[in-house]
Enzyme design. Structure first.
Site, PDB file in Angstrom:
ATOM      1  N   CYS A 169      -2.281  -1.969 -34.018  1.00 22.28           N
ATOM      2  CA  CYS A 169      -3.084  -2.199 -35.243  1.00 22.28           C
ATOM      3  C   CYS A 169      -4.234  -3.168 -35.009  1.00 22.28           C
ATOM      4  O   CYS A 169      -5.228  -3.149 -35.736  1.00 22.28           O
ATOM      5  CB  CYS A 169      -2.192  -2.722 -36.355  1.00 22.28           C
ATOM      6  N   HIS A 196      -6.701  -4.766 -41.774  1.00 23.73           N
ATOM      7  CA  HIS A 196      -5.977  -3.574 -41.322  1.00 23.73           C
ATOM      8  C   HIS A 196      -5.147  -3.064 -42.499  1.00 23.73           C
ATOM      9  O   HIS A 196      -4.504  -3.843 -43.210  1.00 23.73           O
ATOM     10  CB  HIS A 196      -5.080  -3.954 -40.142  1.00 23.73           C
ATOM     11  N   ASN A 252      -1.394   4.235 -43.149  1.00 30.79           N
ATOM     12  CA  ASN A 252      -1.681   3.298 -42.064  1.00 30.79           C
ATOM     13  C   ASN A 252      -2.094   4.103 -40.831  1.00 30.79           C
ATOM     14  O   ASN A 252      -1.275   4.816 -40.259  1.00 30.79           O
ATOM     15  CB  ASN A 252      -0.407   2.473 -41.796  1.00 30.79           C
TER      16      ASN A 252
HETATM   17  O1  UT7 Z   1       0.727  -1.592 -39.214  1.00 30.26           O
HETATM   18  C1  UT7 Z   1       1.583  -2.410 -38.497  1.00 30.26           C
HETATM   19  C2  UT7 Z   1       2.146  -3.429 -39.348  1.00 30.26           C
HETATM   20  N1  UT7 Z   1       3.087  -2.846 -40.253  1.00 30.26           N
HETATM   21  C3  UT7 Z   1       3.328  -3.449 -41.392  1.00 30.26           C
HETATM   22  O2  UT7 Z   1       2.687  -4.416 -41.687  1.00 30.26           O
HETATM   23  C4  UT7 Z   1       4.440  -2.920 -42.253  1.00 30.26           C
HETATM   24  C5  UT7 Z   1       5.168  -4.068 -42.881  1.00 30.26           C
HETATM   25  N2  UT7 Z   1       6.335  -3.695 -43.637  1.00 30.26           N
HETATM   26  C6  UT7 Z   1       6.260  -3.008 -44.802  1.00 30.26           C
HETATM   27  O3  UT7 Z   1       5.188  -2.648 -45.230  1.00 30.26           O
HETATM   28  C7  UT7 Z   1       7.523  -2.792 -45.573  1.00 30.26           C
HETATM   29  O4  UT7 Z   1       8.572  -3.502 -44.967  1.00 30.26           O
HETATM   30  C8  UT7 Z   1       7.921  -1.298 -45.702  1.00 30.26           C
HETATM   31  C9  UT7 Z   1       6.972  -0.563 -46.614  1.00 30.26           C
HETATM   32  C10 UT7 Z   1       7.951  -0.616 -44.361  1.00 30.26           C
HETATM   33  C11 UT7 Z   1       9.312  -1.187 -46.320  1.00 30.26           C
HETATM   34  O5  UT7 Z   1       9.323  -1.815 -47.584  1.00 30.26           O
HETATM   35  P1  UT7 Z   1      10.450  -2.866 -47.957  1.00 30.26           P
HETATM   36  O6  UT7 Z   1      10.176  -3.308 -49.326  1.00 30.26           O
HETATM   37  O7  UT7 Z   1      10.481  -3.910 -46.880  1.00 30.26           O
HETATM   38  O8  UT7 Z   1      11.746  -1.979 -47.952  1.00 30.26           O
HETATM   39  P2  UT7 Z   1      13.099  -2.159 -47.113  1.00 30.26           P
HETATM   40  O9  UT7 Z   1      12.898  -1.699 -45.719  1.00 30.26           O
HETATM   41  O10 UT7 Z   1      13.644  -3.545 -47.336  1.00 30.26           O
HETATM   42  O11 UT7 Z   1      14.059  -1.133 -47.842  1.00 30.26           O
HETATM   43  C12 UT7 Z   1      14.447  -1.312 -49.221  1.00 30.26           C
HETATM   44  C13 UT7 Z   1      15.284  -0.112 -49.645  1.00 30.26           C
HETATM   45  C14 UT7 Z   1      16.420   0.210 -48.674  1.00 30.26           C
HETATM   46  O12 UT7 Z   1      17.498   0.681 -49.439  1.00 30.26           O
HETATM   47  P3  UT7 Z   1      18.733  -0.281 -49.810  1.00 30.26           P
HETATM   48  O13 UT7 Z   1      19.301  -0.751 -48.504  1.00 30.26           O
HETATM   49  O14 UT7 Z   1      18.147  -1.399 -50.611  1.00 30.26           O
HETATM   50  O15 UT7 Z   1      19.637   0.604 -50.591  1.00 30.26           O
HETATM   51  C15 UT7 Z   1      15.875   1.348 -47.848  1.00 30.26           C
HETATM   52  O16 UT7 Z   1      16.883   2.201 -47.359  1.00 30.26           O
HETATM   53  O17 UT7 Z   1      14.460   1.052 -49.681  1.00 30.26           O
HETATM   54  C16 UT7 Z   1      15.052   2.098 -48.872  1.00 30.26           C
HETATM   55  N3  UT7 Z   1      13.955   2.865 -48.276  1.00 30.26           N
HETATM   56  C17 UT7 Z   1      13.399   3.926 -48.877  1.00 30.26           C
HETATM   57  N4  UT7 Z   1      13.662   4.535 -50.028  1.00 30.26           N
HETATM   58  C18 UT7 Z   1      12.904   5.607 -50.338  1.00 30.26           C
HETATM   59  C19 UT7 Z   1      13.309   2.631 -47.101  1.00 30.26           C
HETATM   60  N5  UT7 Z   1      12.343   3.549 -46.923  1.00 30.26           N
HETATM   61  C20 UT7 Z   1      12.380   4.353 -48.008  1.00 30.26           C
HETATM   62  C21 UT7 Z   1      11.633   5.477 -48.387  1.00 30.26           C
HETATM   63  N6  UT7 Z   1      11.919   6.065 -49.555  1.00 30.26           N
HETATM   64  N7  UT7 Z   1      10.623   5.960 -47.640  1.00 30.26           N
END
Ligand code: UT7
Length: 332
Positions: free
Chosen positions: A114, A259, A289
């Site tokens: 990135c 980014h 992204n």
């Molecule tokens: O470009 C390089 C740099 N990258 C970044 O900067 C990305 C940084 N991270 C993020 O943007 C976020 O962490 C994400 C968008 C990737 C994920 O969001 P989050 O709010 O951190 O979600 P999480 O991983 O903590 O997951 C929360 C819940 C989980 O379910 P439970 O365990 O709470 O029941 C996941 O299983 O959301 C669930 N989940 C989804 N649900 C529906 C994870 N992905 C999905 C999905 N659809 N696509």
């Protein structure tokens, strides 16, 4: 002191639009979740019959070259930023050189994910400052969609990525006080595995095994929360570094182009510096992204919309896999 400037910008995205509703059909996710957590509504996926990482970069480059008011043969050097090269080796820079028919000029591939575009910009800037080259073509181009786990297993990573390319021509700046003022580049390899595709890799017993494929090890892994926390710390830090080095304040900034990793990260940066939405570019809702391509795509759109003009002070910042992070401060 000789400085460099961004003389022309261009971008290309594949035609195929993949909405969140399209993803709902192939994995357990929802438009609501994706929009709420990331701000993404749709992204582009490549056409395997026509798009390559190199030729998407070339399409973006042709626009940038025309806008720079030069001919393609005026390009002295190519820097290609991508984490998704067409081949394992050679890099895609040489494929750009071939497709553009550029006369045996050098081509360098940059592997900084990135932050790849800003790292490449910094390299181009130094080549121009030191008088080595006059026109350097910098490209960020990615095809993610062929390497994503598009099943429920991979949903936390797959829904955020899209394909696309952006390009910039970097040339000498003749006006005093203008151009690329400063670049800052950082890395923290202790977190290399927190956002990575480790296999197929060269240092295991075997480079690629059936088990790696079966166990989905060939897809990107991301510790999303960990990456998020570092992103919202490191990008503002890199912006502050740029301001401190140049004696500018955040009130001087006309536009921040971060980014495009997550709309919530972009909003965090705007809030941190007390800047309105008009001063921080966000186009992630359209493209997701696109890693090394995200800044040049966002920058091109901002320029096309008249948000970057003569006199604008523009700050680029990025954070991603490595971890790597970076900033550039540019006076138009
Ligand atoms: O470009 C390089 C740099 N990258 C970044 O900067 C990305 C940084 N991270 C993020 O943007 C976020 O962490 C994400 C968008 C990737 C994920 O969001 P989050 O709010 O951190 O979600 P999480 O991983 O903590 O997951 C929360 C819940 C989980 O379910 P439970 O365990 O709470 O029941 C996941 O299983 O959301 C669930 N989940 C989804 N649900 C529906 C994870 N992905 C999905 C999905 N659809 N696509």
């Amino acid at each position: 002191m000789r400085r460099s400037k961004i003389a022309g910008l261009g971008f290309y995205v594949p035609e195929k639009v993949i909405t969140n509703h399209d993803l709902e059909k192939i994995m357990d996710t929802s438009d609501e979740w994706i929009q709420e957590r990331t701000g993404i509504k749709e992204r582009r996926f490549y056409d395997p019959d026509s798009d390559t990482v190199a030729n998407m970069g070339v399409k973006a480059a042709e626009i940038a070259i025309e806008r720079a008011g030069i001919k393609k043969d005026d390009i002295d050097f190519i820097i290609m930023a991508t984490l998704s090269p067409d081949y394992c080796f050679p890099g895609s820079g040489v494929l750009v050189q071939k497709e553009m028919g550029l006369d045996n000029i050098g081509a360098l591939d940059v592997r900084n994910q990135c932050s790849g575009f800003i790292y490449s910009l910094a390299i181009a800037d130094n080549f121009i400052r030191t008088g080595v080259y006059n026109n350097v073509l910098v490209i960020g181009s990615e095809i993610h969609s062929s390497g994503l786990d598009l099943t429920t297993r991979g949903r936390n990573v797959s829904v955020i990525f899209g394909d696309g390319a952006g390009a910039a021509v970097i040339s000498p700046e003749t006006n005093e006080g203008k151009g690329i003022l400063v670049n800052h580049l950082h890395s923290q390899g202790e977190f290399a595995e927190e956002l990575a595709v480790i296999n197929p890799g060269s240092s295991g017993k075997e480079r690629l095994t059936v088990d790696m494929v079966k166990n989905a090890e060939i897809f990107p892994y991301m510790n999303g929360n960990h990456v998020f926390k570092h992103a919202v710390t490191r990008m503002p830090e890199a912006i502050m570094e740029a301001l401190e080095t140049t004696g500018k304040s955040f009130e001087d900034i006309d536009l921040i182009i971060p980014h495009q990793a997550n709309a919530r990260i972009t909003e965090f940066i705007a809030k941190k510096f007390g800047l309105g939405k008009d001063k921080v570019v966000s186009n992630i809702h359209k493209y997701g992204n696109t890693t090394a391509a995200s800044i040049p795509i966002a920058m091109t759109e901002a320029w096309e919309e008249g948000r970057i003009k003569e006199g604008s002070l523009v700050c680029l910042t990025a954070f991603g896999s490595g971890f790597t992070w970076a900033s550039s401060l540019i006076q138009y």
